[in-house]
Write a protein that holds these residues in place. Structure first.
Motif, mmCIF file in Angstrom:
data_model
loop_
_atom_site.group_PDB
_atom_site.id
_atom_site.type_symbol
_atom_site.label_atom_id
_atom_site.label_comp_id
_atom_site.label_asym_id
_atom_site.label_seq_id
_atom_site.Cartn_x
_atom_site.Cartn_y
_atom_site.Cartn_z
ATOM 1 N N THR A 1 -20.227 89.104 -75.496
ATOM 2 C CA THR A 1 -20.975 87.868 -75.284
ATOM 3 C C THR A 1 -21.978 87.654 -76.412
ATOM 4 O O THR A 1 -22.086 86.564 -76.958
ATOM 5 C CB THR A 1 -21.706 87.902 -73.925
ATOM 6 O OG1 THR A 1 -20.755 88.202 -72.899
ATOM 7 C CG2 THR A 1 -22.361 86.570 -73.626
ATOM 8 N N PHE A 2 -22.724 88.704 -76.732
ATOM 9 C CA PHE A 2 -23.700 88.665 -77.823
ATOM 10 C C PHE A 2 -23.469 89.879 -78.705
ATOM 11 O O PHE A 2 -23.364 90.995 -78.217
ATOM 12 C CB PHE A 2 -25.131 88.687 -77.287
ATOM 13 C CG PHE A 2 -25.478 87.467 -76.479
ATOM 14 C CD1 PHE A 2 -25.776 86.268 -77.100
ATOM 15 C CD2 PHE A 2 -25.489 87.520 -75.092
ATOM 16 C CE1 PHE A 2 -26.082 85.139 -76.360
ATOM 17 C CE2 PHE A 2 -25.797 86.396 -74.345
ATOM 18 C CZ PHE A 2 -26.093 85.203 -74.979
ATOM 19 N N GLY B 1 -25.722 78.776 -69.579
ATOM 20 C CA GLY B 1 -26.404 79.921 -70.175
ATOM 21 C C GLY B 1 -25.504 80.815 -71.005
ATOM 22 O O GLY B 1 -25.911 81.893 -71.426
ATOM 23 N N ASN B 2 -24.297 80.361 -71.271
ATOM 24 C CA ASN B 2 -23.362 81.128 -72.098
ATOM 25 C C ASN B 2 -23.435 80.652 -73.546
ATOM 26 O O ASN B 2 -23.672 79.471 -73.797
ATOM 27 C CB ASN B 2 -21.932 80.964 -71.582
ATOM 28 C CG ASN B 2 -21.766 81.534 -70.202
ATOM 29 O OD1 ASN B 2 -22.109 82.684 -69.954
ATOM 30 N ND2 ASN B 2 -21.262 80.729 -69.281
ATOM 31 N N PRO B 3 -23.218 81.559 -74.514
ATOM 32 C CA PRO B 3 -23.251 81.131 -75.916
ATOM 33 C C PRO B 3 -22.117 80.152 -76.225
ATOM 34 O O PRO B 3 -21.008 80.289 -75.721
ATOM 35 C CB PRO B 3 -23.091 82.431 -76.697
ATOM 36 C CG PRO B 3 -22.529 83.414 -75.737
ATOM 37 C CD PRO B 3 -22.922 82.976 -74.361
ATOM 38 N N THR B 4 -22.434 79.151 -77.034
ATOM 39 C CA THR B 4 -21.439 78.141 -77.414
ATOM 40 C C THR B 4 -20.575 78.608 -78.581
ATOM 41 O O THR B 4 -19.565 77.984 -78.877
ATOM 42 C CB THR B 4 -22.134 76.837 -77.840
ATOM 43 O OG1 THR B 4 -22.911 77.106 -79.018
ATOM 44 C CG2 THR B 4 -23.004 76.270 -76.733
ATOM 45 N N GLY B 5 -21.014 79.655 -79.255
ATOM 46 C CA GLY B 5 -20.324 80.119 -80.464
ATOM 47 C C GLY B 5 -21.149 79.839 -81.708
ATOM 48 O O GLY B 5 -20.901 80.410 -82.760
ATOM 49 N N GLU C 1 -33.654 70.278 -67.320
ATOM 50 C CA GLU C 1 -34.652 69.444 -66.636
ATOM 51 C C GLU C 1 -35.675 68.875 -67.612
ATOM 52 O O GLU C 1 -36.187 67.786 -67.407
ATOM 53 C CB GLU C 1 -35.362 70.255 -65.553
ATOM 54 C CG GLU C 1 -34.469 70.617 -64.379
ATOM 55 C CD GLU C 1 -35.108 71.627 -63.441
ATOM 56 O OE1 GLU C 1 -36.318 71.913 -63.577
ATOM 57 O OE2 GLU C 1 -34.378 72.154 -62.577
ATOM 58 N N LEU C 2 -35.973 69.630 -68.675
ATOM 59 C CA LEU C 2 -36.936 69.187 -69.685
ATOM 60 C C LEU C 2 -36.283 68.381 -70.805
ATOM 61 O O LEU C 2 -36.952 67.949 -71.735
ATOM 62 C CB LEU C 2 -37.660 70.396 -70.285
ATOM 63 C CG LEU C 2 -38.562 71.173 -69.338
ATOM 64 C CD1 LEU C 2 -39.026 72.472 -69.993
ATOM 65 C CD2 LEU C 2 -39.749 70.322 -68.916
ATOM 66 N N ASN C 3 -34.955 68.228 -70.726
ATOM 67 C CA ASN C 3 -34.211 67.519 -71.760
ATOM 68 C C ASN C 3 -34.350 68.214 -73.119
ATOM 69 O O ASN C 3 -34.496 67.562 -74.151
ATOM 70 C CB ASN C 3 -34.648 66.048 -71.818
ATOM 71 C CG ASN C 3 -33.569 65.159 -72.372
ATOM 72 O OD1 ASN C 3 -32.385 65.502 -72.337
ATOM 73 N ND2 ASN C 3 -33.964 64.022 -72.900
ATOM 74 N N GLN C 4 -34.317 69.562 -73.086
ATOM 75 C CA GLN C 4 -34.418 70.363 -74.296
ATOM 76 C C GLN C 4 -33.128 71.169 -74.475
ATOM 77 O O GLN C 4 -32.422 71.454 -73.511
ATOM 78 C CB GLN C 4 -35.628 71.302 -74.221
ATOM 79 C CG GLN C 4 -36.943 70.544 -74.199
ATOM 80 C CD GLN C 4 -38.150 71.458 -74.059
ATOM 81 O OE1 GLN C 4 -38.056 72.593 -73.601
ATOM 82 N NE2 GLN C 4 -39.302 70.951 -74.454
ATOM 83 N N ILE C 5 -32.849 71.534 -75.717
ATOM 84 C CA ILE C 5 -31.628 72.268 -76.051
ATOM 85 C C ILE C 5 -31.912 73.765 -75.939
ATOM 86 O O ILE C 5 -32.816 74.276 -76.605
ATOM 87 C CB ILE C 5 -31.158 71.927 -77.478
ATOM 88 C CG1 ILE C 5 -31.033 70.413 -77.663
ATOM 89 C CG2 ILE C 5 -29.821 72.616 -77.780
ATOM 90 C CD1 ILE C 5 -30.927 69.992 -79.114
ATOM 91 N N PRO C 6 -31.130 74.497 -75.117
ATOM 92 C CA PRO C 6 -31.403 75.927 -74.938
ATOM 93 C C PRO C 6 -30.793 76.814 -76.017
ATOM 94 O O PRO C 6 -29.643 76.635 -76.417
ATOM 95 C CB PRO C 6 -30.772 76.223 -73.576
ATOM 96 C CG PRO C 6 -29.643 75.254 -73.466
ATOM 97 C CD PRO C 6 -30.092 74.021 -74.205
ATOM 98 N N PHE C 7 -31.596 77.770 -76.467
ATOM 99 C CA PHE C 7 -31.175 78.796 -77.418
ATOM 100 C C PHE C 7 -31.760 80.121 -76.963
ATOM 101 O O PHE C 7 -32.810 80.150 -76.334
ATOM 102 C CB PHE C 7 -31.705 78.507 -78.836
ATOM 103 C CG PHE C 7 -31.069 77.337 -79.500
ATOM 104 C CD1 PHE C 7 -29.981 77.498 -80.342
ATOM 105 C CD2 PHE C 7 -31.560 76.052 -79.291
ATOM 106 C CE1 PHE C 7 -29.396 76.404 -80.962
ATOM 107 C CE2 PHE C 7 -30.975 74.960 -79.898
ATOM 108 C CZ PHE C 7 -29.893 75.130 -80.738
#
Length: 191
Positions: free
Chosen positions: A144-145, A160-164, A89-95
């Motif tokens: 997963t992590f 919300g899953n890791p991309t690798g 929604e904020l147009n930000q990249i999640p980490f």
């Protein structure tokens, strides 16, 4: 502690105290029986002065969001899913960042954010960073992590899953902005 749910019992609290008055005050203000029963959820908290004092602006090239999640609010993957939707929604990249209060590189990064170091602000621009303390969440589940060193950053997909894509504090030398900011900037903005 099971990494993905909050159903496991917490470590037993030390109930001895060298100062009886302090112990009585602690028990009076926060009785032990009340502490152990259904702790209230802790809302995600902003981790930096910039995140706490300003509303992220989608069009701002320097805006970013940093918050901390807690086990009391549910399992990790459910919280990450909800937070990645907010990032979208904020147009930000999640980490997600796994860190600890005692971790020297984590402390250096946090200090440079609070000091509004230009290199660090540039590295974090456009990022939605979800922080999880390894002392609270554990060191991963091995699937997963897999947290072997901290800080460690994982890019998350829209669910919300890791991309690798991941990077940890061993990717730079001395924990100063001139070293870690360019490495983080490259990682955050090229995946």
């Amino acid at each position: 502690m099971n990494f993905f749910n909050n159903k496991e019992p917490h470590a037993q609290k030390n109930s001895t105290c060298n100062y009886p008055a302090f112990f009585l005050a602690c028990n009076f203000l926060i009785p032990t029986s009340q502490q152990d029963e259904n702790p209230l959820p802790i809302p995600p908290e902003p981790a930096t002065v910039q995140a706490a004092l300003s509303t992220p602006q989608i069009d701002s090239p320097t805006s970013f969001t940093i918050l901390r999640i807690h086990t009391q609010n549910g399992d990790l993957l459910t919280q990450l899913s909800a937070e990645t939707q907010k990032a979208k929604e904020l147009n930000q990249i999640p980490f997600i960042e796994f860190d600890a209060t005692w971790c020297p590189p984590c402390q250096s990064i946090e200090a440079s954010l609070k000091a509004e170091d230009p290199l660090t602000l540039k590295a974090f621009a456009g990022i939605y960073l979800i922080r999880a303390d390894v002392d609270e969440w554990g060191w991963g589940d091995g699937q997963t992590f897999n947290v072997e060193a901290i800080p460690v950053y994982y890019q998350l997909d829209d669910s919300g899953n890791p991309t690798g894509a991941s990077i940890d504090g061993s990717a730079w030398n001395e924990d100063i902005p001139e070293n870690f900011a360019p490495v983080l900037d490259n990682f955050f903005h090229t995946h």
